[in-house]
Scaffold this motif. Sequence first.
Motif, PDB file in Angstrom:
ATOM      1  N   ILE A 137      72.397  50.980  70.563  1.00 47.35           N
ATOM      2  CA  ILE A 137      72.824  50.753  71.943  1.00 47.35           C
ATOM      3  C   ILE A 137      74.288  50.340  72.023  1.00 47.35           C
ATOM      4  N   GLY A 141      77.300  52.380  73.772  1.00 45.16           N
ATOM      5  CA  GLY A 141      77.496  51.638  75.012  1.00 45.16           C
ATOM      6  C   GLY A 141      78.951  51.298  75.264  1.00 45.16           C
ATOM      7  N   ASN A 228      72.692  50.229  81.505  1.00 42.59           N
ATOM      8  CA  ASN A 228      71.562  49.335  81.259  1.00 42.59           C
ATOM      9  C   ASN A 228      70.227  49.988  81.587  1.00 42.59           C
ATOM     10  N   MET A 231      69.554  51.656  78.323  1.00 38.39           N
ATOM     11  CA  MET A 231      69.091  50.633  77.384  1.00 38.39           C
ATOM     12  C   MET A 231      67.651  50.239  77.686  1.00 38.39           C
ATOM     13  N   TYR A 235      64.671  50.510  74.997  1.00 41.28           N
ATOM     14  CA  TYR A 235      64.011  49.268  74.584  1.00 41.28           C
ATOM     15  C   TYR A 235      62.564  49.217  75.061  1.00 41.28           C
ATOM     16  N   HIS A 252      69.281  42.738  71.298  1.00 38.53           N
ATOM     17  CA  HIS A 252      70.045  42.377  72.495  1.00 38.53           C
ATOM     18  C   HIS A 252      70.994  41.218  72.201  1.00 38.53           C
ATOM     19  N   ILE A 255      74.077  42.404  70.269  1.00 39.16           N
ATOM     20  CA  ILE A 255      75.031  43.113  71.127  1.00 39.16           C
ATOM     21  C   ILE A 255      75.895  42.114  71.892  1.00 39.16           C
TER      22      ILE A 255
END
Length: 274
Positions: A137, A141, A228, A231, A235, A252, A255
Amino acid sequence: MTSGSPRALSGWFRPKRPSEPALITDPGERRAIVIELVIVFTTTLGLSGLRSLLSLLDRLLRPEPLNEQSVAINVPQAALSLLDFARQLTSVLQLLAWGALGVYLLWRGGIALRRIGLDRLQPGRDFLQGLGLAALIGVPGLGFYLVTLAIGINLAVVPSTLDAEWWRSLVLVLSSIGNSWAEEVLVVAYVLTRLRQLGWSENAGLLFAAVLRGSYHLYQGFGGFLGNIVMGLIYGRYWQRTNRLWALIVGHAMIDIVAFVGYALLADSISWLP
């Protein structure tokens, strides 16, 4: 057929119903769950989503384009250093309490913590998979954020404006953990479990949870919202397939730690950072 083949990968992304579905058919109990969902999210991340939407509308009404405006995530909360430190810790405590509320309500409803992946059976594996999820991610991202900033649909996001106090890195790490705990518990384990009990399909629940995750990032702009959602889809599907929540929390948190602490340490030496 090898595990990396297209057929195998497409199979991984198909939802897998849990072995013990907990569908609730009693009208009174279903109504109670709906009320519970409304109360939980109007006091936690759902309210944050509404505030984010209003913040984005305010930004859009300003004469400057979005990419010429900036928004900070971790900001000072008091003029005196120790008071600021204390208020930062209360914000972390609030996030931990939000996640604990979701866990408690599931547990109080008869759902064992192992069924949502909060056991201690495979800590090493959860940690390594969390690192993999963070890389999956985090790296794309960052690229997506820079593209959306360049085309003008996102604000310049400043991860931290905290002063260089001795506690800054500690607070940023704790904030990362608090964010990951609250979000992954509430928008993955809690909401997806409750929607299963209401009879929602796995795909419908996944999409709802992903949009919910995107909603409280609207304050960053359309890029933060869309990024998001992606994501949330990844997830959420991971959890639906594995029921391992710790890996999501680790991923998470990593990140956010890299973004928050990295920015605080490197902002003055990297010119393209906002």
